[in-house]
Motif scaffolding. Structure first.
Motif, PDB file in Angstrom:
ATOM      1  N   LEU A  12       0.833  -1.207   0.000  1.00  0.00           N
ATOM      2  CA  LEU A  12       0.000   0.000   0.000  1.00  0.00           C
ATOM      3  C   LEU A  12       0.864   1.252   0.000  1.00  0.00           C
ATOM      4  O   LEU A  12       0.585   2.217  -0.734  1.00  0.00           O
ATOM      5  N   VAL A  13       1.939   1.247   0.797  1.00  0.00           N
ATOM      6  CA  VAL A  13       2.853   2.392   0.820  1.00  0.00           C
ATOM      7  C   VAL A  13       3.480   2.603  -0.549  1.00  0.00           C
ATOM      8  O   VAL A  13       3.579   3.728  -1.055  1.00  0.00           O
ATOM      9  N   GLY A  14       3.893   1.500  -1.202  1.00  0.00           N
ATOM     10  CA  GLY A  14       4.484   1.615  -2.526  1.00  0.00           C
ATOM     11  C   GLY A  14       3.524   2.188  -3.554  1.00  0.00           C
ATOM     12  O   GLY A  14       3.900   3.047  -4.360  1.00  0.00           O
ATOM     13  N   LEU A  15       2.270   1.739  -3.532  1.00  0.00           N
ATOM     14  CA  LEU A  15       1.275   2.254  -4.474  1.00  0.00           C
ATOM     15  C   LEU A  15       1.008   3.738  -4.250  1.00  0.00           C
ATOM     16  O   LEU A  15       0.888   4.515  -5.214  1.00  0.00           O
ATOM     17  N   VAL A  16       0.891   4.132  -2.990  1.00  0.00           N
ATOM     18  CA  VAL A  16       0.644   5.545  -2.687  1.00  0.00           C
ATOM     19  C   VAL A  16       1.798   6.403  -3.176  1.00  0.00           C
ATOM     20  O   VAL A  16       1.600   7.491  -3.747  1.00  0.00           O
ATOM     21  N   ILE A  18       3.888   5.730  -5.655  1.00  0.00           N
ATOM     22  CA  ILE A  18       3.870   5.782  -7.120  1.00  0.00           C
ATOM     23  C   ILE A  18       2.822   6.775  -7.609  1.00  0.00           C
ATOM     24  O   ILE A  18       3.086   7.607  -8.493  1.00  0.00           O
ATOM     25  N   LEU A  19       1.620   6.729  -7.033  1.00  0.00           N
ATOM     26  CA  LEU A  19       0.561   7.655  -7.444  1.00  0.00           C
ATOM     27  C   LEU A  19       0.935   9.097  -7.142  1.00  0.00           C
ATOM     28  O   LEU A  19       0.707   9.999  -7.955  1.00  0.00           O
ATOM     29  N   ALA A  20       1.537   9.324  -5.952  1.00  0.00           N
ATOM     30  CA  ALA A  20       1.950  10.680  -5.607  1.00  0.00           C
ATOM     31  C   ALA A  20       3.022  11.187  -6.566  1.00  0.00           C
ATOM     32  O   ALA A  20       2.994  12.351  -6.995  1.00  0.00           O
ATOM     33  N   GLY A  21       3.949  10.323  -6.934  1.00  0.00           N
ATOM     34  CA  GLY A  21       4.982  10.728  -7.881  1.00  0.00           C
ATOM     35  C   GLY A  21       4.419  11.062  -9.244  1.00  0.00           C
ATOM     36  O   GLY A  21       4.839  12.039  -9.881  1.00  0.00           O
ATOM     37  N   ILE A  22       3.441  10.271  -9.721  1.00  0.00           N
ATOM     38  CA  ILE A  22       2.833  10.540 -11.024  1.00  0.00           C
ATOM     39  C   ILE A  22       2.087  11.872 -11.015  1.00  0.00           C
ATOM     40  O   ILE A  22       2.160  12.662 -11.968  1.00  0.00           O
ATOM     41  N   VAL A  23       1.364  12.141  -9.923  1.00  0.00           N
ATOM     42  CA  VAL A  23       0.632  13.405  -9.814  1.00  0.00           C
ATOM     43  C   VAL A  23       1.595  14.593  -9.829  1.00  0.00           C
ATOM     44  O   VAL A  23       1.364  15.603 -10.515  1.00  0.00           O
ATOM     45  N   ILE A  24       2.704  14.476  -9.079  1.00  0.00           N
ATOM     46  CA  ILE A  24       3.674  15.576  -9.041  1.00  0.00           C
ATOM     47  C   ILE A  24       4.312  15.783 -10.410  1.00  0.00           C
ATOM     48  O   ILE A  24       4.511  16.921 -10.859  1.00  0.00           O
ATOM     49  N   MET A  46      10.216   0.348  -6.115  1.00  0.00           N
ATOM     50  CA  MET A  46      11.077  -0.577  -5.391  1.00  0.00           C
ATOM     51  C   MET A  46      10.368  -1.157  -4.167  1.00  0.00           C
ATOM     52  O   MET A  46      10.473  -2.357  -3.875  1.00  0.00           O
ATOM     53  N   VAL A  47       9.615  -0.316  -3.447  1.00  0.00           N
ATOM     54  CA  VAL A  47       8.884  -0.793  -2.269  1.00  0.00           C
ATOM     55  C   VAL A  47       7.815  -1.797  -2.689  1.00  0.00           C
ATOM     56  O   VAL A  47       7.626  -2.847  -2.045  1.00  0.00           O
ATOM     57  N   LEU A  48       7.097  -1.508  -3.763  1.00  0.00           N
ATOM     58  CA  LEU A  48       6.058  -2.428  -4.237  1.00  0.00           C
ATOM     59  C   LEU A  48       6.666  -3.757  -4.675  1.00  0.00           C
ATOM     60  O   LEU A  48       6.121  -4.828  -4.374  1.00  0.00           O
ATOM     61  N   LEU A  49       7.780  -3.718  -5.359  1.00  0.00           N
ATOM     62  CA  LEU A  49       8.441  -4.950  -5.785  1.00  0.00           C
ATOM     63  C   LEU A  49       8.899  -5.769  -4.579  1.00  0.00           C
ATOM     64  O   LEU A  49       8.754  -6.999  -4.559  1.00  0.00           O
ATOM     65  N   ALA A  50       9.433  -5.088  -3.577  1.00  0.00           N
ATOM     66  CA  ALA A  50       9.867  -5.795  -2.377  1.00  0.00           C
ATOM     67  C   ALA A  50       8.681  -6.456  -1.669  1.00  0.00           C
ATOM     68  O   ALA A  50       8.778  -7.584  -1.177  1.00  0.00           O
ATOM     69  N   ALA A  51       7.558  -5.772  -1.623  1.00  0.00           N
ATOM     70  CA  ALA A  51       6.381  -6.338  -0.965  1.00  0.00           C
ATOM     71  C   ALA A  51       5.847  -7.557  -1.708  1.00  0.00           C
ATOM     72  O   ALA A  51       5.305  -8.481  -1.087  1.00  0.00           O
ATOM     73  N   LEU A  52       6.008  -7.590  -3.013  1.00  0.00           N
ATOM     74  CA  LEU A  52       5.455  -8.684  -3.811  1.00  0.00           C
ATOM     75  C   LEU A  52       6.321  -9.941  -3.778  1.00  0.00           C
ATOM     76  O   LEU A  52       5.794 -11.060  -3.790  1.00  0.00           O
TER      77      LEU A  52
END
Length: 337
Positions: A12-16, A18-24, A46-52
């Protein structure tokens, strides 16, 4: 440290991120926006990949999962501050960035300590710490001294980071005096004279009264730390002949080395290798003080050099042998007189 239970919140942290980076990236087209958005998108991936694909072990015992999460957020915030420091050229960000790096280093050292074989063995030998666990004459004042001295070292490192990020070189070029005095003059005329006589070619900003006073306070705090660590080491060596005494002696040696490097930094006009070693030994001193504080709080018996068998026996309630001897063969207590 959190095991497989941490995979969902980590994803969830990784997705948030990524979305925040895309918006910025979409809203801010300037250099600052592109740098911040790119960082968030990359680190979020990287965080999302680690979680998966990474974490599948069982969670570590408390409080290690909490320390792991704190360290995780600190290192991400640290990376963001580092990028902003480069883009915004803010000295205040640099000072905070350096302080956060020290805290991150201490947390990683504590995690390494609490996951070591030595720590696990101590937990097995001495058992979990309880609120009614006796301290076995372990001086509470010494535990407080460890904590207070470690906090003082952290304050000293913050002063050092603030001095480095003034980008004015050395504010004082002599040691142990400062411009020939214990406390130099900081009036406008004296400050102008100091800047006229500077020979540094790498200094960008002129020396100010605040920078000189900051360096004097840095020296005073260094003396206080040397005295405090020396007192802790002497007290531990005399009364607690366990690992506490050995680590305290090592701590005192680090502080002596740190004081020597601090003087050498001034006398060598802030030579790069000496200044770097000065920062490194300062971080090691902070981590050693934190480790001493944790050991003294968690294993007061082991810190005092008490064997595990003796520590366990002192935690057991005393047995009334007279009462036991008075128990009748029928398992009944004798009548009270």
């Amino acid at each position: 440290l959190g095991g497989r239970q941490s995979r969902k919140p980590l994803a969830l942290v990784g997705l948030v991120e990524i979305l925040a980076g895309i918006v910025i990236l979409a809203l801010w087209k300037d250099q600052k926006g592109q740098a911040t958005g790119g960082f968030l998108t990359g680190i979020g991936g990287m965080v999302l990949l680690a979680a998966l694909v990474w974490f599948r072990n069982e969670s570590a015992p408390r409080p290690l999962p909490m320390l792991g999460w704190i360290t995780f957020f600190i290192v991400q915030f640290q990376g963001l501050l580092g990028g902003l420091r480069v883009v915004l050229y803010k000295d205040q960000i640099g000072s905070f960035h350096a302080t956060l790096a020290q805290i991150f280093f201490v947390l990683t050292c504590l995690i390494a300590l609490m996951t070591s074989r030595w720590w696990l063995k101590m937990t097995t030998d001495y058992g979990p710490r309880t609120t009614d666990q006796p301290t076995l004459s372990f001086a509470p004042k010494l535990r407080f001294a460890f904590l207070a001295t470690t906090a003082l070292i952290l304050f000293q490192l913050i002063l050092g980071a603030t001095m480095r990020h003034q980008h004015a070189g050395l504010s004082i070029h002599d040691f142990p005096l400062a411009y020939g005095k214990l406390w130099p003059d900081t009036d406008p005329a004296s400050i102008a004279r100091y800047n006229e006589h500077r020979i540094e070619i790498t200094a960008i900003n002129p020396v100010t009264a605040f920078q000189i006073q900051l360096q004097i306070v840095h020296r005073i705090v260094a003396v206080l730390i040397l005295l405090a660590v020396g007192w802790c080491a002497l007290k531990a060596w005399r009364k607690f002949p366990g690992p506490l005494a050995k680590i305290s002696a090592f701590w005192f040696c680090l502080i002596l080395c740190q004081a020597t490097l601090g003087a050498a930094t001034v006398l060598t006009d802030k030579a790069a290798d000496i200044a770097t070693l000065h920062v490194l030994v300062g971080a090691l001193s902070l981590a050693t003080g934190a480790a001493l504080s944790i050991i003294a709080l968690r294993f007061p018996q082991r810190a005092a050099g008490v064997p595990p068998t003796e520590a366990v026996s002192q935690q057991q309630p005393a047995i009334d042998l007279d009462g036991v001897a008075g128990i009748g063969t029928a398992g009944k207590m004798p009548a009270a007189h």
